[in-house]
Design a protein around this motif. Structure first.
Motif, PDB file in Angstrom:
ATOM      1  N   ILE A  84       0.842  -1.201   0.000  1.00 28.12           N
ATOM      2  CA  ILE A  84       0.000   0.000   0.000  1.00 28.12           C
ATOM      3  C   ILE A  84       0.877   1.251   0.000  1.00 28.12           C
ATOM      4  CG2 ILE A  84      -1.629   1.340   1.399  1.00 28.12           C
ATOM      5  CD1 ILE A  84      -2.829  -1.387   2.273  1.00 28.12           C
ATOM      6  N   GLY A  85       1.940   1.227   0.786  1.00 23.29           N
ATOM      7  CA  GLY A  85       2.867   2.356   0.829  1.00 23.29           C
ATOM      8  C   GLY A  85       3.540   2.595  -0.507  1.00 23.29           C
ATOM      9  N   ALA A  86       3.913   1.534  -1.199  1.00 20.18           N
ATOM     10  CA  ALA A  86       4.544   1.682  -2.511  1.00 20.18           C
ATOM     11  C   ALA A  86       3.567   2.288  -3.512  1.00 20.18           C
ATOM     12  CB  ALA A  86       5.046   0.331  -3.004  1.00 20.18           C
ATOM     13  N   ALA A  87       2.318   1.818  -3.472  1.00 20.04           N
ATOM     14  CA  ALA A  87       1.306   2.374  -4.386  1.00 20.04           C
ATOM     15  C   ALA A  87       1.039   3.842  -4.063  1.00 20.04           C
ATOM     16  CB  ALA A  87       0.026   1.556  -4.293  1.00 20.04           C
ATOM     17  N   THR A  88       0.928   4.166  -2.784  1.00 22.58           N
ATOM     18  CA  THR A  88       0.696   5.550  -2.372  1.00 22.58           C
ATOM     19  C   THR A  88       1.840   6.440  -2.832  1.00 22.58           C
ATOM     20  OG1 THR A  88      -0.495   4.745  -0.430  1.00 22.58           O
ATOM     21  CG2 THR A  88       0.232   7.028  -0.376  1.00 22.58           C
ATOM     22  N   ARG A  89       3.056   5.987  -2.650  1.00 29.22           N
ATOM     23  CA  ARG A  89       4.230   6.770  -3.085  1.00 29.22           C
ATOM     24  C   ARG A  89       4.218   6.985  -4.592  1.00 29.22           C
ATOM     25  NH1 ARG A  89       9.243   8.164  -1.447  1.00 29.22           N
ATOM     26  NH2 ARG A  89      10.389   7.414  -3.219  1.00 29.22           N
ATOM     27  N   HIS A  90       3.817   5.961  -5.325  1.00 26.03           N
ATOM     28  CA  HIS A  90       3.828   6.038  -6.782  1.00 26.03           C
ATOM     29  C   HIS A  90       2.834   7.084  -7.304  1.00 26.03           C
ATOM     30  CE1 HIS A  90       4.354   4.742 -10.895  1.00 26.03           C
ATOM     31  NE2 HIS A  90       3.038   4.579 -11.011  1.00 26.03           N
ATOM     32  N   TRP A  91       1.624   7.154  -6.712  1.00 23.23           N
ATOM     33  CA  TRP A  91       0.589   8.042  -7.240  1.00 23.23           C
ATOM     34  C   TRP A  91       0.479   9.388  -6.518  1.00 23.23           C
ATOM     35  CZ3 TRP A  91      -1.400   2.725  -7.283  1.00 23.23           C
ATOM     36  CH2 TRP A  91      -1.373   2.175  -8.563  1.00 23.23           C
ATOM     37  N   ALA A  92       1.200   9.557  -5.416  1.00 27.68           N
ATOM     38  CA  ALA A  92       1.108  10.838  -4.685  1.00 27.68           C
ATOM     39  C   ALA A  92       2.029  11.869  -5.325  1.00 27.68           C
ATOM     40  CB  ALA A  92       1.491  10.624  -3.229  1.00 27.68           C
ATOM     41  N   ASP A  93       1.691  13.154  -5.101  1.00 24.46           N
ATOM     42  CA  ASP A  93       2.559  14.234  -5.580  1.00 24.46           C
ATOM     43  C   ASP A  93       3.894  14.146  -4.848  1.00 24.46           C
ATOM     44  OD1 ASP A  93       0.577  15.193  -7.239  1.00 24.46           O
ATOM     45  OD2 ASP A  93      -0.265  16.527  -5.682  1.00 24.46           O
ATOM     46  N   ASN A  94       4.973  14.624  -5.556  1.00 22.23           N
ATOM     47  CA  ASN A  94       6.309  14.446  -4.999  1.00 22.23           C
ATOM     48  C   ASN A  94       6.485  15.138  -3.650  1.00 22.23           C
ATOM     49  OD1 ASN A  94       8.942  13.943  -4.460  1.00 22.23           O
ATOM     50  ND2 ASN A  94       9.730  14.624  -6.407  1.00 22.23           N
ATOM     51  N   PRO A  95       6.385  16.403  -3.507  1.00 20.09           N
ATOM     52  CA  PRO A  95       6.543  16.908  -2.139  1.00 20.09           C
ATOM     53  C   PRO A  95       5.174  16.951  -1.446  1.00 20.09           C
ATOM     54  CG  PRO A  95       6.653  18.752  -3.669  1.00 20.09           C
ATOM     55  CD  PRO A  95       6.411  17.517  -4.474  1.00 20.09           C
ATOM     56  N   SER A  96       4.822  15.828  -0.767  1.00 19.79           N
ATOM     57  CA  SER A  96       3.535  15.836  -0.061  1.00 19.79           C
ATOM     58  C   SER A  96       3.603  14.941   1.165  1.00 19.79           C
ATOM     59  CB  SER A  96       2.413  15.374  -0.983  1.00 19.79           C
ATOM     60  OG  SER A  96       2.534  13.998  -1.257  1.00 19.79           O
ATOM     61  N   LEU A  97       2.690  15.186   2.093  1.00 22.58           N
ATOM     62  CA  LEU A  97       2.596  14.382   3.304  1.00 22.58           C
ATOM     63  C   LEU A  97       2.181  12.949   2.962  1.00 22.58           C
ATOM     64  CD1 LEU A  97       2.631  14.221   6.405  1.00 22.58           C
ATOM     65  CD2 LEU A  97       0.225  14.886   6.367  1.00 22.58           C
TER      66      LEU A  97
END
Length: 181
Positions: free
Chosen positions: A21-34
């Motif tokens: 889940i963390g890998a997927a979240t990192r992949h689709w989240a904006d680069n500088p974000s919480l």
């Protein structure tokens, strides 16, 4: 709560799921974000899971056989060394008395101890009071021979009682015959 194999499997599955889940979240989240930082934190959760997996595999691998702790019963006496002994204690002074069939004892060289056996029972040797060279068999010759070179002095113990002072006179011939003079 006792950790069972089933519980460990569930915990490992949960950690790997959170890491995915963390890998997927990192992949689709904006680069500088919480959200990306939380995804990174979740991805790190795979580390304990991998450690758990490695521990599981190590436990399942065939374990090495434990080193021998004594001479095989009925095995033939095959000397590695010859040594002269000076008895420190007469045989009758042991309380309780020595077992008349025991041939095994310990040779102490400095702080190292090596299991040895004599060609005759220890009690019989002590009663004879002989100081002439006796053959010695080593339980682990690969470990003991480098420390028991000719002219090395050592103490011989029966249990926790020092019974003799010894000096290595020679390595035994391959046939186990008398030492060279």
């Amino acid at each position: 709560m006792k950790a069972t194999s089933r519980r460990r499997q569930l915990i490992m599955g949960a950690l790997l799921g959170l890491a995915a889940i963390g890998a997927a979240t990192r992949h689709w989240a904006d680069n500088p974000s919480l959200l990306r930082d939380i995804g990174t934190l979740f991805m790190v959760l795979w580390l304990p899971a991998v450690g758990n997996l490695v521990a599981f595999v190590v436990r399942r691998l065939a374990r090495r056989a434990a080193p021998a702790s004594g001479f095989a019963s009925g095995s033939a006496f095959s000397p590695h060394l010859w040594a002269e002994f000076e008895p420190l204690v007469p045989a009758p002074s042991f309380d309780p008395p020595l077992d008349p069939l025991v041939t095994r004892c310990t040779a102490l060289v400095g702080t190292a101890g090596f299991t040895i056996r004599l060609g005759i029972p220890v009690a019989q040797w002590l009663e004879s009071g002989s100081t002439r060279a006796q053959p010695i068999e080593l339980l682990r010759p690969a470990l003991a021979l480098p420390r028991l070179a000719p002219s090395t002095t050592f103490h011989m113990m029966a249990g926790a009682v020092p019974i003799a002072r010894g000096r290595v006179t020679a390595f035994a011939a391959p046939s186990g015959s008398a030492p060279p003079l």
